[in-house]
Design a protein around this motif. Structure first.
Motif, PDB file in Angstrom:
ATOM      1  N   ILE A  97       0.788  -1.375   0.080  1.00 16.23           N
ATOM      2  CA  ILE A  97       0.031  -0.150  -0.145  1.00 16.23           C
ATOM      3  C   ILE A  97       0.764   1.165   0.028  1.00 16.23           C
ATOM      4  O   ILE A  97       0.556   2.187  -0.848  1.00 16.23           O
ATOM      5  CB  ILE A  97      -0.972   0.208   1.195  1.00 16.23           C
ATOM      6  CG1 ILE A  97      -2.146  -0.867   0.740  1.00 16.23           C
ATOM      7  CG2 ILE A  97      -1.638   1.470   1.434  1.00 16.23           C
ATOM      8  CD1 ILE A  97      -3.212  -1.190   2.012  1.00 16.23           C
ATOM      9  N   ALA A  98       1.852   1.208   0.679  1.00 20.37           N
ATOM     10  CA  ALA A  98       2.854   2.317   0.837  1.00 20.37           C
ATOM     11  C   ALA A  98       3.505   2.457  -0.589  1.00 20.37           C
ATOM     12  O   ALA A  98       3.717   3.811  -0.937  1.00 20.37           O
ATOM     13  CB  ALA A  98       3.904   2.110   1.726  1.00 20.37           C
ATOM     14  N   THR A  99       3.796   1.473  -1.411  1.00 19.97           N
ATOM     15  CA  THR A  99       4.491   1.578  -2.456  1.00 19.97           C
ATOM     16  C   THR A  99       3.492   1.973  -3.681  1.00 19.97           C
ATOM     17  O   THR A  99       3.653   2.943  -4.396  1.00 19.97           O
ATOM     18  CB  THR A  99       4.821   0.252  -2.948  1.00 19.97           C
ATOM     19  OG1 THR A  99       6.022  -0.479  -2.023  1.00 19.97           O
ATOM     20  CG2 THR A  99       5.489   0.184  -4.564  1.00 19.97           C
ATOM     21  N   ALA A 100       2.130   1.681  -3.321  1.00 20.53           N
ATOM     22  CA  ALA A 100       1.169   2.135  -4.564  1.00 20.53           C
ATOM     23  C   ALA A 100       0.811   3.571  -4.265  1.00 20.53           C
ATOM     24  O   ALA A 100       0.713   4.262  -5.186  1.00 20.53           O
ATOM     25  CB  ALA A 100      -0.254   1.230  -3.968  1.00 20.53           C
ATOM     26  N   CYS A 101       0.864   4.101  -2.946  1.00 22.60           N
ATOM     27  CA  CYS A 101       0.600   5.636  -2.676  1.00 22.60           C
ATOM     28  C   CYS A 101       1.555   6.476  -3.391  1.00 22.60           C
ATOM     29  O   CYS A 101       1.401   7.226  -3.636  1.00 22.60           O
ATOM     30  CB  CYS A 101       0.515   5.706  -1.413  1.00 22.60           C
ATOM     31  SG  CYS A 101      -1.150   5.142  -0.726  1.00 22.60           S
ATOM     32  N   ASP A 102       2.803   5.899  -3.627  1.00 22.44           N
ATOM     33  CA  ASP A 102       3.994   6.506  -3.980  1.00 22.44           C
ATOM     34  C   ASP A 102       3.995   6.474  -5.482  1.00 22.44           C
ATOM     35  O   ASP A 102       4.867   7.236  -6.226  1.00 22.44           O
ATOM     36  CB  ASP A 102       5.321   6.074  -3.213  1.00 22.44           C
ATOM     37  CG  ASP A 102       5.253   6.719  -1.799  1.00 22.44           C
ATOM     38  OD1 ASP A 102       4.610   7.775  -1.507  1.00 22.44           O
ATOM     39  OD2 ASP A 102       6.172   6.166  -1.065  1.00 22.44           O
ATOM     40  N   ALA A 103       3.690   5.514  -6.049  1.00 18.88           N
ATOM     41  CA  ALA A 103       3.834   5.135  -7.522  1.00 18.88           C
ATOM     42  C   ALA A 103       3.072   5.849  -8.619  1.00 18.88           C
ATOM     43  O   ALA A 103       1.821   6.410  -7.969  1.00 18.88           O
ATOM     44  CB  ALA A 103       3.653   3.675  -7.862  1.00 18.88           C
ATOM     45  N   HIS A 104       3.460   6.264  -9.667  1.00 20.58           N
ATOM     46  CA  HIS A 104       2.704   6.797 -10.624  1.00 20.58           C
ATOM     47  C   HIS A 104       1.633   6.262 -11.079  1.00 20.58           C
ATOM     48  O   HIS A 104       0.466   6.807 -11.050  1.00 20.58           O
ATOM     49  CB  HIS A 104       3.750   7.045 -11.661  1.00 20.58           C
ATOM     50  CG  HIS A 104       3.030   7.962 -12.802  1.00 20.58           C
ATOM     51  ND1 HIS A 104       1.799   7.618 -13.351  1.00 20.58           N
ATOM     52  CD2 HIS A 104       3.627   8.874 -13.561  1.00 20.58           C
ATOM     53  CE1 HIS A 104       1.569   8.581 -14.619  1.00 20.58           C
ATOM     54  NE2 HIS A 104       2.517   9.494 -14.421  1.00 20.58           N
ATOM     55  N   SER A 105       1.582   5.039 -10.925  1.00 22.87           N
ATOM     56  CA  SER A 105       0.344   3.899 -11.383  1.00 22.87           C
ATOM     57  C   SER A 105      -0.527   4.049 -10.237  1.00 22.87           C
ATOM     58  O   SER A 105      -1.738   3.628 -10.518  1.00 22.87           O
ATOM     59  CB  SER A 105       0.717   2.610 -11.961  1.00 22.87           C
ATOM     60  OG  SER A 105       1.450   1.953 -10.853  1.00 22.87           O
ATOM     61  N   VAL A 142      -0.674 -10.575  -4.466  1.00 16.22           N
ATOM     62  CA  VAL A 142      -1.361  -9.459  -3.425  1.00 16.22           C
ATOM     63  C   VAL A 142      -1.219  -8.138  -4.289  1.00 16.22           C
ATOM     64  O   VAL A 142      -0.165  -7.888  -4.857  1.00 16.22           O
ATOM     65  CB  VAL A 142      -0.605  -9.334  -2.119  1.00 16.22           C
ATOM     66  CG1 VAL A 142      -1.292  -8.106  -1.549  1.00 16.22           C
ATOM     67  CG2 VAL A 142      -0.594 -10.693  -1.395  1.00 16.22           C
ATOM     68  N   ILE A 143      -2.328  -7.584  -4.554  1.00 15.46           N
ATOM     69  CA  ILE A 143      -2.476  -6.242  -5.545  1.00 15.46           C
ATOM     70  C   ILE A 143      -2.852  -5.183  -4.359  1.00 15.46           C
ATOM     71  O   ILE A 143      -4.044  -5.424  -3.787  1.00 15.46           O
ATOM     72  CB  ILE A 143      -3.428  -6.347  -6.597  1.00 15.46           C
ATOM     73  CG1 ILE A 143      -3.152  -7.539  -7.471  1.00 15.46           C
ATOM     74  CG2 ILE A 143      -3.528  -5.042  -7.371  1.00 15.46           C
ATOM     75  CD1 ILE A 143      -4.215  -8.017  -8.361  1.00 15.46           C
ATOM     76  N   ALA A 144      -1.973  -4.159  -4.363  1.00 14.22           N
ATOM     77  CA  ALA A 144      -2.593  -2.902  -3.588  1.00 14.22           C
ATOM     78  C   ALA A 144      -3.069  -1.906  -4.755  1.00 14.22           C
ATOM     79  O   ALA A 144      -2.230  -1.590  -5.681  1.00 14.22           O
ATOM     80  CB  ALA A 144      -1.302  -2.516  -2.696  1.00 14.22           C
ATOM     81  N   LEU A 145      -3.829  -1.077  -4.234  1.00  6.95           N
ATOM     82  CA  LEU A 145      -4.514  -0.013  -5.267  1.00  6.95           C
ATOM     83  C   LEU A 145      -4.626   1.280  -4.067  1.00  6.95           C
ATOM     84  O   LEU A 145      -5.319   0.975  -3.004  1.00  6.95           O
ATOM     85  CB  LEU A 145      -5.799  -0.365  -5.635  1.00  6.95           C
ATOM     86  CG  LEU A 145      -5.579  -1.550  -6.555  1.00  6.95           C
ATOM     87  CD1 LEU A 145      -7.226  -1.877  -7.049  1.00  6.95           C
ATOM     88  CD2 LEU A 145      -4.988  -1.177  -7.908  1.00  6.95           C
ATOM     89  N   ALA A 146      -3.927   2.264  -4.505  1.00  2.00           N
ATOM     90  CA  ALA A 146      -4.430   3.582  -3.727  1.00  2.00           C
ATOM     91  C   ALA A 146      -5.735   3.916  -3.861  1.00  2.00           C
ATOM     92  O   ALA A 146      -6.479   3.606  -4.636  1.00  2.00           O
ATOM     93  CB  ALA A 146      -3.505   4.663  -4.118  1.00  2.00           C
ATOM     94  N   ALA A 147      -6.274   4.953  -2.928  1.00  2.00           N
ATOM     95  CA  ALA A 147      -7.648   5.177  -2.938  1.00  2.00           C
ATOM     96  C   ALA A 147      -8.019   5.806  -4.254  1.00  2.00           C
ATOM     97  O   ALA A 147      -7.254   6.438  -4.738  1.00  2.00           O
ATOM     98  CB  ALA A 147      -7.773   6.359  -1.845  1.00  2.00           C
TER      99      ALA A 147
END
Length: 109
Positions: free
Chosen positions: A14-22, A41-46
């Motif tokens: 989740i931390a990686t997703a929140c920082d990623a461009h995608s 496991v797939i994490a998606l930012a809000a």
């Protein structure tokens, strides 16, 4: 035996997703092109969506953390932490209503 501490992995992704461009991140726990069973496991930012795509075969989705919506045609499923759904064999979309992580289990043909 291979083991994974899912809460720690979910925090990291989740931390990686929140920082990623995608606004997403993933990690395959088990499986590859030589195996039939794959778990990722797939994490998606809000407010991030995977976009409409076809199911790769028999699959389930378990919400490890957060709040997601799976849409397939006119059908919509709202899942929260602990919920599990069998993904329909149809084009579908996954949207994170808040920072979320899911476990995708696929049985490829």
């Amino acid at each position: 035996m291979d083991t994974t501490r899912l809460p720690a992995l979910v925090d990291e992704l989740i931390a990686t997703a929140c920082d990623a461009h995608s606004r997403r991140a993933g990690h395959t726990l088990h499986g590859n092109s030589a195996r039939h069973l794959r778990q990722t496991v797939i994490a998606l930012a809000a407010s991030t969506e995977l976009g409409e795509h076809q199911s790769p075969g028999e699959a389930t989705l378990q919400v490890l953390r957060g709040d997601v919506t799976l849409t397939a045609g006119d059908d919509e499923w709202h899942g929260m932490t602990g919920d599990l759904i069998t993904i329909p064999d149809a084009r579908h979309n996954l949207r994170a209503n808040e920072d979320s992580a899911v476990l995708l289990t696929v049985l490829a043909n």
